[in-house]
Design a protein around this motif. Structure first.
Motif, PDB file in Angstrom:
ATOM      1  N   LEU A   2       0.841  -1.187   0.000  1.00  9.39           N
ATOM      2  CA  LEU A   2       0.000   0.000   0.000  1.00  9.39           C
ATOM      3  C   LEU A   2       0.883   1.247   0.000  1.00  9.39           C
ATOM      4  CD1 LEU A   2      -2.972   0.926   0.137  1.00  9.39           C
ATOM      5  CD2 LEU A   2      -2.722   1.031   2.628  1.00  9.39           C
ATOM      6  N   ILE A   3       0.723   2.059  -1.058  1.00 15.11           N
ATOM      7  CA  ILE A   3       1.449   3.324  -1.159  1.00 15.11           C
ATOM      8  C   ILE A   3       0.440   4.444  -0.934  1.00 15.11           C
ATOM      9  CG2 ILE A   3       2.773   4.830  -2.694  1.00 15.11           C
ATOM     10  CD1 ILE A   3       3.545   2.224  -4.245  1.00 15.11           C
ATOM     11  N   SER A   4       0.758   5.363  -0.027  1.00 13.93           N
ATOM     12  CA  SER A   4      -0.170   6.448   0.289  1.00 13.93           C
ATOM     13  C   SER A   4       0.494   7.797   0.048  1.00 13.93           C
ATOM     14  CB  SER A   4      -0.615   6.370   1.751  1.00 13.93           C
ATOM     15  OG  SER A   4      -1.208   5.120   2.014  1.00 13.93           O
ATOM     16  N   THR A   5      -0.249   8.700  -0.595  1.00 16.74           N
ATOM     17  CA  THR A   5       0.176  10.096  -0.725  1.00 16.74           C
ATOM     18  C   THR A   5      -0.834  10.953   0.040  1.00 16.74           C
ATOM     19  OG1 THR A   5      -1.128  10.770  -2.659  1.00 16.74           O
ATOM     20  CG2 THR A   5       0.898   9.524  -3.091  1.00 16.74           C
ATOM     21  N   ALA A   6      -0.710  12.245  -0.082  1.00 12.12           N
ATOM     22  CA  ALA A   6      -1.649  13.147   0.600  1.00 12.12           C
ATOM     23  C   ALA A   6      -3.036  13.120  -0.030  1.00 12.12           C
ATOM     24  CB  ALA A   6      -1.102  14.571   0.583  1.00 12.12           C
ATOM     25  N   LYS A   7      -3.175  12.476  -1.203  1.00 10.08           N
ATOM     26  CA  LYS A   7      -4.462  12.491  -1.908  1.00 10.08           C
ATOM     27  C   LYS A   7      -5.023  11.096  -2.204  1.00 10.08           C
ATOM     28  CE  LYS A   7      -5.140  16.926  -2.340  1.00 10.08           C
ATOM     29  NZ  LYS A   7      -4.914  17.720  -3.530  1.00 10.08           N
ATOM     30  N   VAL A   8      -4.153  10.126  -2.463  1.00 11.51           N
ATOM     31  CA  VAL A   8      -4.640   8.808  -2.907  1.00 11.51           C
ATOM     32  C   VAL A   8      -3.880   7.664  -2.228  1.00 11.51           C
ATOM     33  CG1 VAL A   8      -5.426   9.592  -5.177  1.00 11.51           C
ATOM     34  CG2 VAL A   8      -3.073   8.773  -4.903  1.00 11.51           C
ATOM     35  N   LYS A   9      -4.503   6.475  -2.311  1.00  8.19           N
ATOM     36  CA  LYS A   9      -3.848   5.248  -1.863  1.00  8.19           C
ATOM     37  C   LYS A   9      -3.765   4.297  -3.060  1.00  8.19           C
ATOM     38  CE  LYS A   9      -5.493   5.403   2.907  1.00  8.19           C
ATOM     39  NZ  LYS A   9      -6.324   4.724   3.938  1.00  8.19           N
ATOM     40  N   VAL A  10      -2.592   3.709  -3.251  1.00  4.74           N
ATOM     41  CA  VAL A  10      -2.382   2.758  -4.335  1.00  4.74           C
ATOM     42  C   VAL A  10      -2.106   1.388  -3.714  1.00  4.74           C
ATOM     43  CG1 VAL A  10      -0.991   2.150  -6.344  1.00  4.74           C
ATOM     44  CG2 VAL A  10      -1.420   4.560  -5.809  1.00  4.74           C
ATOM     45  N   LEU A  11      -2.960   0.434  -4.034  1.00  6.59           N
ATOM     46  CA  LEU A  11      -2.831  -0.914  -3.500  1.00  6.59           C
ATOM     47  C   LEU A  11      -2.344  -1.837  -4.615  1.00  6.59           C
ATOM     48  CD1 LEU A  11      -5.517  -2.551  -1.244  1.00  6.59           C
ATOM     49  CD2 LEU A  11      -4.488  -3.852  -3.095  1.00  6.59           C
ATOM     50  N   VAL A  12      -1.267  -2.584  -4.376  1.00  4.16           N
ATOM     51  CA  VAL A  12      -0.733  -3.531  -5.357  1.00  4.16           C
ATOM     52  C   VAL A  12      -0.872  -4.947  -4.784  1.00  4.16           C
ATOM     53  CG1 VAL A  12       1.270  -4.197  -6.731  1.00  4.16           C
ATOM     54  CG2 VAL A  12       0.911  -1.781  -6.158  1.00  4.16           C
ATOM     55  N   ASP A  13      -1.618  -5.787  -5.476  1.00  6.23           N
ATOM     56  CA  ASP A  13      -1.868  -7.150  -5.011  1.00  6.23           C
ATOM     57  C   ASP A  13      -0.622  -8.020  -5.210  1.00  6.23           C
ATOM     58  OD1 ASP A  13      -3.738  -9.257  -4.141  1.00  6.23           O
ATOM     59  OD2 ASP A  13      -3.346 -10.058  -6.150  1.00  6.23           O
ATOM     60  N   LYS A  14      -0.194  -8.700  -4.162  1.00  8.89           N
ATOM     61  CA  LYS A  14       1.038  -9.499  -4.237  1.00  8.89           C
ATOM     62  C   LYS A  14       0.912 -10.686  -5.176  1.00  8.89           C
ATOM     63  CE  LYS A  14       3.258  -8.609   0.218  1.00  8.89           C
ATOM     64  NZ  LYS A  14       3.676  -9.212   1.501  1.00  8.89           N
ATOM     65  N   LYS A  15      -0.298 -11.235  -5.279  1.00 10.51           N
ATOM     66  CA  LYS A  15      -0.483 -12.460  -6.053  1.00 10.51           C
ATOM     67  C   LYS A  15      -0.522 -12.203  -7.550  1.00 10.51           C
ATOM     68  CE  LYS A  15      -3.031 -16.527  -4.543  1.00 10.51           C
ATOM     69  NZ  LYS A  15      -4.336 -16.976  -4.055  1.00 10.51           N
ATOM     70  N   SER A  16      -1.095 -11.026  -7.948  1.00  4.76           N
ATOM     71  CA  SER A  16      -1.385 -10.804  -9.367  1.00  4.76           C
ATOM     72  C   SER A  16      -0.806  -9.501  -9.918  1.00  4.76           C
ATOM     73  CB  SER A  16      -2.895 -10.768  -9.574  1.00  4.76           C
ATOM     74  OG  SER A  16      -3.444  -9.673  -8.854  1.00  4.76           O
ATOM     75  N   MET A  17      -0.233  -8.665  -9.063  1.00  5.80           N
ATOM     76  CA  MET A  17       0.277  -7.342  -9.425  1.00  5.80           C
ATOM     77  C   MET A  17      -0.844  -6.402  -9.878  1.00  5.80           C
ATOM     78  SD  MET A  17       3.516  -6.323 -11.840  1.00  5.80           S
ATOM     79  CE  MET A  17       4.992  -6.564 -10.872  1.00  5.80           C
ATOM     80  N   ARG A  18      -2.083  -6.755  -9.606  1.00  6.64           N
ATOM     81  CA  ARG A  18      -3.156  -5.843  -9.976  1.00  6.64           C
ATOM     82  C   ARG A  18      -3.190  -4.654  -9.035  1.00  6.64           C
ATOM     83  NH1 ARG A  18      -7.753 -10.261 -11.219  1.00  6.64           N
ATOM     84  NH2 ARG A  18      -6.452 -11.495 -12.626  1.00  6.64           N
ATOM     85  N   VAL A  19      -3.690  -3.544  -9.574  1.00  7.22           N
ATOM     86  CA  VAL A  19      -3.628  -2.263  -8.880  1.00  7.22           C
ATOM     87  C   VAL A  19      -5.040  -1.751  -8.601  1.00  7.22           C
ATOM     88  CG1 VAL A  19      -2.983   0.179  -9.170  1.00  7.22           C
ATOM     89  CG2 VAL A  19      -1.380  -1.632  -9.843  1.00  7.22           C
ATOM     90  N   GLN A  20      -5.190  -1.180  -7.425  1.00  3.74           N
ATOM     91  CA  GLN A  20      -6.441  -0.516  -7.070  1.00  3.74           C
ATOM     92  C   GLN A  20      -6.087   0.852  -6.499  1.00  3.74           C
ATOM     93  OE1 GLN A  20      -8.785  -1.392  -3.340  1.00  3.74           O
ATOM     94  NE2 GLN A  20      -9.966  -2.613  -4.802  1.00  3.74           N
ATOM     95  N   ILE A  21      -6.744   1.906  -6.991  1.00  7.09           N
ATOM     96  CA  ILE A  21      -6.469   3.266  -6.520  1.00  7.09           C
ATOM     97  C   ILE A  21      -7.729   3.803  -5.856  1.00  7.09           C
ATOM     98  CG2 ILE A  21      -5.690   5.577  -7.165  1.00  7.09           C
ATOM     99  CD1 ILE A  21      -4.498   4.280  -9.720  1.00  7.09           C
ATOM    100  N   SER A  22      -7.581   4.305  -4.639  1.00  8.64           N
ATOM    101  CA  SER A  22      -8.737   4.845  -3.921  1.00  8.64           C
ATOM    102  C   SER A  22      -8.378   6.210  -3.339  1.00  8.64           C
ATOM    103  CB  SER A  22      -9.171   3.892  -2.807  1.00  8.64           C
ATOM    104  OG  SER A  22      -8.103   3.690  -1.902  1.00  8.64           O
ATOM    105  N   ASP A  23      -9.418   6.945  -2.938  1.00  5.00           N
ATOM    106  CA  ASP A  23      -9.145   8.194  -2.233  1.00  5.00           C
ATOM    107  C   ASP A  23      -8.864   7.869  -0.763  1.00  5.00           C
ATOM    108  OD1 ASP A  23     -11.603   7.782  -1.006  1.00  5.00           O
ATOM    109  OD2 ASP A  23     -12.652   9.318  -2.153  1.00  5.00           O
ATOM    110  N   LEU A  24      -8.598   8.874   0.032  1.00  3.73           N
ATOM    111  CA  LEU A  24      -8.196   8.629   1.423  1.00  3.73           C
ATOM    112  C   LEU A  24      -9.352   8.114   2.268  1.00  3.73           C
ATOM    113  CD1 LEU A  24      -5.803  11.660   2.099  1.00  3.73           C
ATOM    114  CD2 LEU A  24      -5.276   9.382   1.208  1.00  3.73           C
ATOM    115  N   GLU A  25     -10.598   8.298   1.774  1.00  2.00           N
ATOM    116  CA  GLU A  25     -11.759   7.760   2.495  1.00  2.00           C
ATOM    117  C   GLU A  25     -12.041   6.309   2.124  1.00  2.00           C
ATOM    118  OE1 GLU A  25     -12.101  11.076   1.018  1.00  2.00           O
ATOM    119  OE2 GLU A  25     -11.286  11.557   3.000  1.00  2.00           O
ATOM    120  N   GLY A  26     -11.259   5.775   1.162  1.00  2.00           N
ATOM    121  CA  GLY A  26     -11.442   4.380   0.776  1.00  2.00           C
ATOM    122  C   GLY A  26     -12.357   4.162  -0.413  1.00  2.00           C
TER     123      GLY A  26
END
Length: 799
Positions: free
Chosen positions: A87-111
């Motif tokens: 999970l990579i977090s900035t002041a605006k977004v969170k980037v989630l990288v799945d370990k099994k598949s390298m798929r990416v999910q981007i969310s705001d800070l509220e989820g």
């Protein structure tokens, strides 16, 4: 999080388990067991770059699209690891990288999920050419809409569409025809009132599917190169467009005359005909700033030459036109005629500047001069040489601006309409084939042209136009939408294309007013002028094989309507110039679709016709024949009808009267619209007083006026005038506050204020806390007053 599927499906390969992770400053590297590397770079708090490589090999990092001045930097950055994800977090977004598949999910800070991989990154070996075809699929969110993608001639909302990027000379293109002249692989997604953007920086032929094949999947892919994309988070669409435009750059300010009305045709010749056209503009008092010379001014279509029979003394002609207020714009194409007696050809051959085929011979193709060779503008040495070719044309002959056409590159009498795919290019030290260089060929040509024109018109500002372009081309040139057709459908297309280009980072854009192919009737021409005067680039151009297309080419009624609207453009030049300043300085598009203006209003998401010109003028062209008006959507808020000054409440569709001599124009309440007197050309008159149309509002509204010397570079050294106005309206008073910046001293000393919609009669006026007699502000009735331009606060009290 999404689960993994088979690693190979229909010939596609997918990343598997992540086995290595490392962080290096603003970069994060993830490597899978099967050799896929994902590099994530945090550019800004809400701008994230995703770059994928296969076989453990990252290619050299290079882009023509990214501005060297693109802002970087972020506030907060942290990385966490759990059993299943990073999970990579900035002041605006969170980037989630799945370990099994390298798929990416981007969310705001509220989820809230903003963007999410479906299959995510996958690839397929390209057996014909080598390398990979690279692919990405994303989940389409519920109710998601899509915008952007440059000059696509289709409905403004791209939901359900599939489009392609391969710059193509598409003469007389039709609605939904694709691809066209530009490759702008950038789109905006909007769902649940949250906007994001995605720029796929890949110059190969690219494809985008916006829930066309599968309604819950949005995908994009390229026939070579890298999966390399930038993600921009809003949540406002305006923030997304600005972030993308910041990344790919904006132009410097043009000379103000470039925002005037321009007249073109294929072709005006000989010299006597050019002068006749110029003379008629002045005689009929129809403002015009530029006349264009198409390819027929050349000697046998050889670039950088003159046909001395048609134009015996071009320097004298250009000088005489300039004395009468006309700038001369000349066309230059990329194809150089194969002719051993032609100096440009000789220089290019001697220095090995032409593109070669895969097996060694020079790439050649037929264009207007016959068989031609083509300079490799992706070679910096060639660009420098090409820039130098403009010396005589600009410095000595005196041409004011250059128009690059046919630079897709267009090649005649071949099925592909362009260079063979095995043509080789330097690509600034990253040698490649035309498969990779095709989409940026025109961009690199106009880049070289821009450098030459800029050098040889100095200390004036350059003005350059291009037909072909890739993301970032806006740094070097204005553009137009190519060879359209004189039909009512094309009037609709013109409106959509310009709106789309403006939210795709390219605001300095227009269309061939009246249509390039075929002949408009007077009504269509008048309606097109009414739209075209609100486009940042305003030029009539036609193929010339069907008669004339000047403002006076139809009946007297049409001529008068055309004059009236061109005069309106000249009055609005300070407003338009201010919009250009905001584009240059703040990456704000000069034309805003309604969804950009108010994305919270669901009614705007599928609107196509209406747009905001600058910040505060709502325009809706009439796009069908014999119309006495039209239905249009008025955005939320209170608006003034420009023609009647009556107010209307927005948030619904309304019928608006608009006979042949009008189109619906509305002004946002509280706006202060600056106007110049009508001039026959920019600089004809010394502006003695600036008119400000002030539209009353019960509340607060801010407006801005930017001015400078209208040419030259002193504005970069503080020689500009920036006036920010704050209007505060109450039941019985109106307060105008002015905040000034810059050292430029305007030619006028006073403002003429036209006060629209005042709900009271003026009882008294205070200027900077001093009461002044009404006679001292030259009251003219109850709604026009003249005041010094230096005021800080103007307080109008009613009774």
């Amino acid at each position: 999080m999404i689960t993994n599927t088979e690693l190979e499906y229909k010939g596609n390969l997918y990343p598997d388990q992540i086995v290595d992770f490392k962080k290096d400053s603003d970069k994060f590297y993830f490597t899978t067991q099967n050799g896929v590397i994902l590099e994530i770079t945090v550019i800004r708090n809400s701008t994230i770059r995703f770059r994928y490589a296969t076989d453990h090999v990252m290619e050299p990092d290079f882009s023509y699209a990214i501005s060297p001045d693109a802002p970087r930097g972020y506030k907060d950055l942290k990385a966490e690891e759990t059993d299943t994800e990073y999970l990579i977090s900035t002041a605006k977004v969170k980037v989630l990288v799945d370990k099994k598949s390298m798929r990416v999910q981007i969310s705001d800070l509220e989820g809230n999920i903003i963007n999410e991989d479906e299959l995510g990154f996958h690839y397929e070996e390209n057996y014909t050419y080598g390398g990979n075809s690279v692919k990405m699929s994303k989940i389409t969110q519920s109710g998601e809409s899509f915008y952007g993608m440059g000059d696509k001639a289709t409905h403004f909302n791209l939901k359900g569409k599939r489009v392609h990027n391969w710059v193509t000379d598409q003469y007389a293109f039709g609605k939904d025809q694709d691809p066209l002249y530009k490759a702008v692989p950038f789109y905006i997604g909007l769902h649940q009132n949250k906007a994001y953007g995605l720029f796929f920086d890949n110059t190969f032929k690219t494809h985008f599917d916006f829930a066309h094949e599968r309604r819950n999947v949005t995908s994009f892919w390229a026939e070579g190169g890298e999966m390399n994309y930038y993600f921009f988070y809003g949540p406002d669409m305006s923030r997304v467009v600005r972030s993308y435009t910041d990344l790919t750059g904006t132009p410097e300010l043009p000379p103000l005359w470039a925002l005037g009305y321009h007249q073109s045709k294929w072709s005006y010749f000989p010299e006597s005909r050019v002068k006749q056209i110029a003379s008629k503009f002045r005689k009929l008092k129809i403002p015009c700033d530029a006349i264009y010379l198409d390819i027929d001014y050349m000697d046998g279509f050889r670039c950088f030459t003159w046909d001395k029979t048609k134009f015996p003394d071009p320097k004298k002609m250009i000088s005489e036109l300039n004395e009468d207020g006309f700038k001369t714009v000349v066309m230059i194409d990329p194809g150089i005629k194969i002719d051993r007696d032609y100096w440009v050809y000789q220089e290019a051959i001697k220095n090995d500047y032409f593109c070669k085929r895969g097996d060694g011979p020079l790439m050649s193709g037929k264009v207007w001069p016959g068989q031609c060779n083509f300079p490799d503008y992706t070679n910096p040495e060639v660009r420098e040489w090409w820039a130098g070719l403009y010396k005589e044309l600009m410095s000595e002959v005196g041409a004011h601006a250059v128009w690059n056409d046919m630079n897709e590159p267009a090649v005649m009498e071949v099925p592909t309409k362009t260079a063979p795919l095995d043509t080789r290019h330097d690509f600034d030290g990253h040698p490649c084939s035309h498969r990779k260089a095709h989409n940026i060929y025109g961009m690199q040509m106009v880049r070289a042209t821009y450098e030459g024109v800029k050098k040889y018109v100095y200390p004036k500002r350059p003005f350059v136009i291009t037909r072909a372009g890739y993301s970032g081309t806006q740094r070097f040139a204005s553009t137009w939408t190519g060879d359209n057709v004189a039909t009512w459908e094309h009037l609709w297309i013109a409106n959509v294309q310009v709106q789309r280009m403006c939210v795709s980072g390219m605001s300095f854009v227009g269309t061939d007013i009246g249509g390039f192919a075929e002949q408009p009737n007077g009504e269509l021409f008048a309606r097109w002028i009414q739209l075209g005067i609100f486009h940042p680039f305003c030029r009539v151009h036609s193929s010339g094989d069907h008669g004339d297309q000047e403002p006076w080419s139809f009946d007297k009624e049409v001529t008068n309507i055309v004059r009236k609207f061109i005069e309106l453009r000249y009055q609005l030049l300070p407003y338009l110039y201010t919009s250009f300043y905001r584009y240059y300085k703040e990456s704000i598009p000069m034309i805003k679709p309604l969804v950009y203006h108010d994305q919270e209003d669901q009614q705007t998401h599928f609107r196509t016709d209406e747009f905001i010109f600058g910040e505060q003028i709502l325009v809706c062209p009439v796009q069908e024949p014999n119309a006495k008006g039209r239905r249009m959507y008025i955005p939320r808020g209170t608006w003034y009808d420009y023609w009647t000054n009556e107010t209307v409440e927005g948030g619904s569709e309304k019928w608006v009267d608009a006979d042949i001599d009008k189109i619906p124009i509305f002004i946002k309440e509280g706006a202060i619209i600056p106007k110049y007197p009508v001039q026959q050309y920019v600089g004809e008159l010394k502006i003695e007083e600036l008119q400000l149309d002030v539209y009353y509002k019960n509340g607060i509204e801010n407006s801005m006026i930017y001015e400078d010397a209208q040419d030259g570079y002193d504005y970069t050294k503080g020689e500009f005038s920036l006036r920010n106005f704050k209007l505060t309206g109450k039941e019985n008073e109106l307060i105008l506050q002015q905040f000034k910046d810059g050292n430029f001293i305007t030619t006028y000393e006073t403002f003429k204020l036209n006060l629209m919609g005042l709900p009271f009669k003026i009882k008294s006026i205070q200027l900077d806390n001093e009461s002044i007699a009404l006679k001292d502000v030259k009251m003219n009735g109850s709604n026009t007053i003249h005041v010094t331009k230096e005021f800080t606060t103007l307080h109008i009290i009613g009774k």
